[in-house]
Structure formats: structure tokens, C-alpha cells
Design a protein around this motif. Sequence first.
Motif: not given
Lengths: 59, 363, 435
Positions: C13-16, C21-29, C95-102, C182-187
Motif C-alpha cells: 500500500f503506497h503512502v504519500r 485522524g480518528s481511525t486507521f486507514g489508507v486510501e489512495r496514498g 505467507g502473505v504480508t501487508h506493507r505500507l511503503a513510503g 480488508e483493503r486491496a493493495p496497490d501492488e
Amino acid sequence: MRANRIVAGVRIPHPVSNPTVAPEKELGVRTAVARRALEVLTLPVDGPTVFTVDHPGAR
Amino acid sequence: MRDDVSPNETARSLRTPIRVVHYLNQFFGGIGGEEHADRAVEVREGVVGPGRALDAEWRGAAVIVATIIAGDNHVATWPAEAERAIRSALEAYRPDVLVAGPAFNAGRYGLGCCAACRVGTILGIPSITAMSPENPALAMHENRGLLVLPTTDTAIGMRAAVPALARLALKLGRREPIGSAADEGFLPRGLRRDVMHEQTGAERAIALLKRKLAGQPYRSEMGVEVFDGVAPAAPVRNMDAARIALVTTGGIVPRGNPDRLREYNSIAWRAYSIAGLSDLTPEAWEPIHGGYDATFARADPDRVVPVDALRALEREGAFGALDDRMYVMVGVGTAVGNARRFGTEIARDLRERGVDGVILTAT
Amino acid sequence: MGVRGPRLEQRTFHVRDVAFGSTFGVERGRLELDRDALAAAVLADDRVARCEVQLVVPGEDARIVHICDTVEPRWRVGGGTFPGWISPIRTAGDGVTHRLAGVGVTVCCELPWRATGGIQTPRENIAEMRGALAQLNPLASLQNIVLEIALRDGLSDEECDRAVHVAELRAAEHLAREATRERAPDEVQIFELGPAEPSLPRVVYVCQITSQGPYAGTFYYGGYLDRLMPTIVHPNEVLDGALVDGNVAGPWIRTPTIVHQNNPIISGLYRDHGRDLAFAGMVLLRGHYYGMDDKYRVAQEASKLVRWLSADGAIFTWENAGNGIMECLYTLQECERAGVRSVFLTWEHGGANGDDTPLQFYVPEADAIVSTGSIDEPVTLPPVARVVGGETVRLNPQLGGERVPAKGPIDLSWRLELYGGAGHVGETRYGRIDV
């Protein structure tokens, strides 16, 4: 530049001593290393030469 | 040409040729072979021998105003005298650049070329020479830092050497900035500078390995240095009467580090008195070295500098006397040049104090 | 490798941009995080007395100090993130690992200076966010989530050493999990070393780490490598959290955890695997043994493993400084003598003027060296508007530690205090040439 007379020390943090031997024996290790160093100073060498210390604690 | 050169200056420099002094040995100077190798330094007006090929390359942009010719043996045997004569010649002519050689793999000629360049450099005259990378003159420590173009081993490479030598000499004479060793073609001279590459180190490493694996020519980003040696000192003849001194790079200093010695990257050494001490106690001494696990030395500094052991041997009569001074510095990260300086200074001190032998403990 | 190797599926999940905020989430960078919840996750460890979460962005007129380490947020689906730390010891890399890049989670803590000498001093690790020196640390190009923590009194050096890493790893996992579940990755990228053409040259990556006690070692599955022999590891293990950087004692000469997680030698060899070469695996060893005999032993052992992997070529990286270079170069020497063509990646010295000897040890077989720049230039860090991690920095442990304001200017006699600058695994474009 490379040293010509090298006496192989014990370990980097205590090059001339050995803290793992019994405390009353440790000075004996240092004395053996120092004695060897004095001896090596009297020996001719042609270039870099490593001399070991013949003492069980000095390995 | 520099961007900030004014039109007038450009015009002037184009009009006025760069003045060059050329250094040759007796053979290339046209005097003769080995039988004339003892010839002292002499100076001829204008160009001699291989200098003509350089002049032809320059086509008036630079001109050899004088040629210094020295016999190979003379320079090797009487270096101080030869250097004085070279210096006089350079002071008289004040060239824009000094060119020496090419010397190919001739060792004594290489020595002479390097000596001439050293003198030129001291006088502030840009200096350049050319010789085989194998020339023994290049292995000498005092010739590190000189600008040297690589040539073949023999004079068969003269035609190939001249254009590069002419080009770089002209740049030097015009005081233009010199590019990297890789760009300009000169041998690494012990001077390096940080850069930003296009590619990451990882990309460069993988690319380099692929070239090496494919058997293609490859270039290392750093040369391998060979640490030179020094002739061993004669053995101590009479240990019973010998004065022995202790030196250490293990950073054992008086508690509180009153002289503020660095924990890394030493720029200074200190001598501390151990007169009357039978050992180094942790109350009075401490390790301030930042590069090894100091736990052991902190508990007993004799573990790095064995004062107690030497006192025991001194009492036993194994040697004459332990010198009152202990010389201390921190080794880790210390520039080799600084280490050389420390050694020279400490050795001078030891000589004055009549020390016969040194035990240096290193971590 | 002969047997079926591990398969690591990284969902990135690319982060720019990061905001509280009041919660955790990544949406469109854009990454949103609940500041209090993240701090609470760190404070669940009772060794941590205080935790403030700050954000620092690239190019900001800011400086981060008291850095202990940086980790990239990761979450292994089904559990098992950062084995040996916050999950049981288990070989990583599958296995499967989620990654926050950037993004980097950096833990800052003023660790106690209890001695006036020795290698195990938790020195000041400083990162510039702008200016020429910023290019040399991993934080200047990341969205930084900084945990400013203080530890409980009365902890030993070993406990402090571990507590700071548990803090960052816990926060990193919490963040990755809560922001991306439960979110879809960018890559999606698969790391698996499939079979390669037998005619391709086999390349082994020899990775030397350091291990000299508290604040001065790289952890392997949460343990010091002190007594472990050189070993073969799968590159996926390194990508997936097997190595955590504990080298607070050597700011410039360390490899922050986030750099291990994104090791460019590994990703570069993976890229070329099956095409130009076969990535045959990794050999992991430590350097800086205290006696020559042990240096010779590990060189023999490590080169033996390189040969047993049927290597045609090898890339060598090391970390830390001083005599640690010897194990790496002795290993390289043995490999070259056995016909394994080798490349050595290293930082260098060279003195304040660039005219001193680059390395303190050489072997003639090291004829293909890549340089990542010099440590030796004195630097002055300019004044900055904002500091994160602490108000003052301590210099000169050998004088008991002298405090200067972290806002600067700060005069440093060389670059040692600059975080991650050596570029040990070739992660920077920095280098050095003969002039």
C-alpha cells in the motif's frame, strides 16, 4: 605501514591479559605476554613477523 | 575553459602560449646512455628530444621554454643536490606547467620525474608526469599525490603517451579544473572525493559483478592499497640495561580524560607519567576508546597496558628500567597520515629519553 | 536451491501522505492514523513510561534526534510478524504480508550513557530532513511516524536495548494491520526463487552484520548473533523481518531495519533472477570477532557455505567499522581463491581532506569494489526550525557527554552521528571517486 615485531595478543578488548582465567592467575598471563615482548625485542627480524606467547592463558 | 573567463582574458590566453618546462633524463635528453647517467642537472633553452612531439601536439598553444636534463644515477644518488638544481631552474623560468618524462618503467628515471614534480608542486607550479603504473617510483610514499598518466612499460608507447600528456598538461597550464581520474585518465593519486552517482550502490555492485562474471573488462571504484613496510630496527642488545617504554592505541587515560582525547579519529597523542606506579588502577585510569568493549579495561586498565607485569619483570631484573612515560592515543578511525605523524613525534621523544625498546599494545 | 523454497507475497500500500485522524486507514496514498491508539499500543509494554507520536515529512525544516531505529510497517496475515520479537520465533519469508511503503516508524529514546568509553555507548543518531546531508539517511524520503518514548527507570542496558525495538515493531505491526486489513493493495509482489536456467551464473549474497553486545549488534530473530556460526539464509527472511538493527552505538555505520526490509541487493538480484543470473541464496555471518583465530574460522566457514551453494559469483556487504572488515575480506579472499568472482561494497575513510587511506585493511583479491562514500569529513548541521525526539543531543561520551541544543548548529568532527549514512547495502546513490 606494517609492524615488524608482532606478539599475538589475547583478545581485542584485553590484548595482553585474559580475564577468563582465575583472578589470581591473570597477572601471570600478562607477565608471560610482557616477557615474550621483551624477548622479541632482542630478536632480529627481516620483516613483519608474528610471535606467539607460550602460555595456556594467552591463547 | 572556465565559464567566468572574460573575453579579454580568453583572447589574451589564446594569444600567449602556455610556458612549459620539460624534464628528461640523460638518454631522452640526447646526451647518451648509461655511461652518462652520472650527469648533473643541466638546463637547455627550448625543446629537446621527445619535447618536440609535445610541441607538435600543442601547435603553439603551449611551448617548451626550457628542458631540464638530469642523469638517472645523479638524481638517485644525490637527490638533495638534484632537487636544488631543479628548483633553481624552475624558479628561473617560472613555467605555467612542468612536464616530466614519460619515464615508462625506468625506475631511476621515474624517481627523477617524481622528484621534479614534487619540487614543482612545492613551488606552486602545476606538474605532471607519465610512466608505467608498475614503475617502482610510484610505490614510494613521498610520491603519492602526484599527477601521473599511465604508459606502457617501454618507449614503444611514446606515440600513444604524448597526446594524453600534452592535453592534460595544457589544461593544467591554463589552470582549468581537472576532472576525475577516470575521466582524465590519470592514475589514482591518493585523493578522493564524494560524489552522487546516477545509480545506487546496489545497482552498481550487481552491474559490476555481472561484468566480472561475463569476463568483460571492469573497473573498481577503489584501488587496493598495499601498506608499505619499514626496515626493522636492530634488536635490543643488552636487555638487562635497556630502558623500555609503553605506548598504546587503546586509549587508557587518567580518570576524567583531562586532555579531552577523542574516543575515535585521533588528532593528538599524550604522554602520561607512570613514575612510581606499580600498576594502573581503575580509580586513577580509564579506557575512553570508543571502538572496543571497554568493560574489561575499565575493571583493570593493566589489561590493555600491562604496567603491573612490567614492574614485576623490572623488579626481577628482566630488563633495565621502565620509562616514566606512557604514550597514549586512540587508534580506531584514526587517519593513517595522523598515525604516521604520531609515530614520528613519539619516536623523537623516545630517542631523547634514551629509550631502547618499545612495547606498543593495540586494541 | 534444491528444495522448494519459501514464497513471500507482499501486498504493498503506497503512502504519500500521513495525517492524524480518528481511525486507521489508507486510501489512495493517504494514511490516516489514530495517534492515541498507536501510543497505547506502545505503552502496553510496561517498560515504556511515555510515548508521544509525531509526524515528520520529507523536506521539512526539521531534525530527528535520539533515533534508535526505523522499521517499515508490516503485518503478516494470520500472525507471525517480526518473529522473535512480537511473535514466536519462526523462520520468516513466507505467507502473505501487508506493507505500507513510503512510511517509516522511527523510535526515538534518550538511552542512558553509563560509561565514558567503549563500544556499547548508545550514541546520538541524528537525521536531517533537508539539505545535502539528508540524501544520506533513509528518513528524508519517507513519511515519518516518530515515536518519542521514555523508558522506565531501572532497566539494564540489555533491557533498554530490547524495549526500544519492541516499541517500534509493535507500533509498526499495529499500524500496518489496522490501516490495511480488508483493503486491496496497490501492488502485489511475489518473492520466490524458482528454478533458473542451469547455464546462468549463480550469485550468492554474503551479508555480514555486527554483534558486539547491547546497542552494538544486529538481532537475528530477536537474538544476538554473538555465538552463532555463519549460516545460510533465504533472502525472503531478510525482507521479512529476520534482522532488526540494534546498532545505536554506530549511527553512520549501521543498517536501519527498514533498509534490511528493503535490501536493494536482494531486490536487485531477485529482479535479475532467471534472466541474467540465478540468485542462489545468502550467507549471513557476523564480523568483529576479537581474535585472529576466530576471524580465520568464520572466513573458512562462510566461504565454505558460499561454495556449497555452487556460487559462480558473490556480492559482499558488511556493516559497522574497524576490524570488522577483516572477516568480510578474508571470506572474499577465500571465495576468490576458489574461483567465485566477487564484488565488495563498502564505505570508506580517507581523512578530512580526502587524501588519506580509504580502508584500514585490504586483500589483493578485492579488485572490484563499490564505494558508498566517506565518513571522515567534518560537518556542521545547520539550525532547524523543529526538532523531534529530544531537545538536546549528547556528544563526546569520552568526556562524560556534552549537551548541545538539537536545533543546532551542531559541529561534528566527522559524520559518525549521522543516521544510516554509510549505505552499507548500497541503498544510496552516494559514492567516491579518485580525483
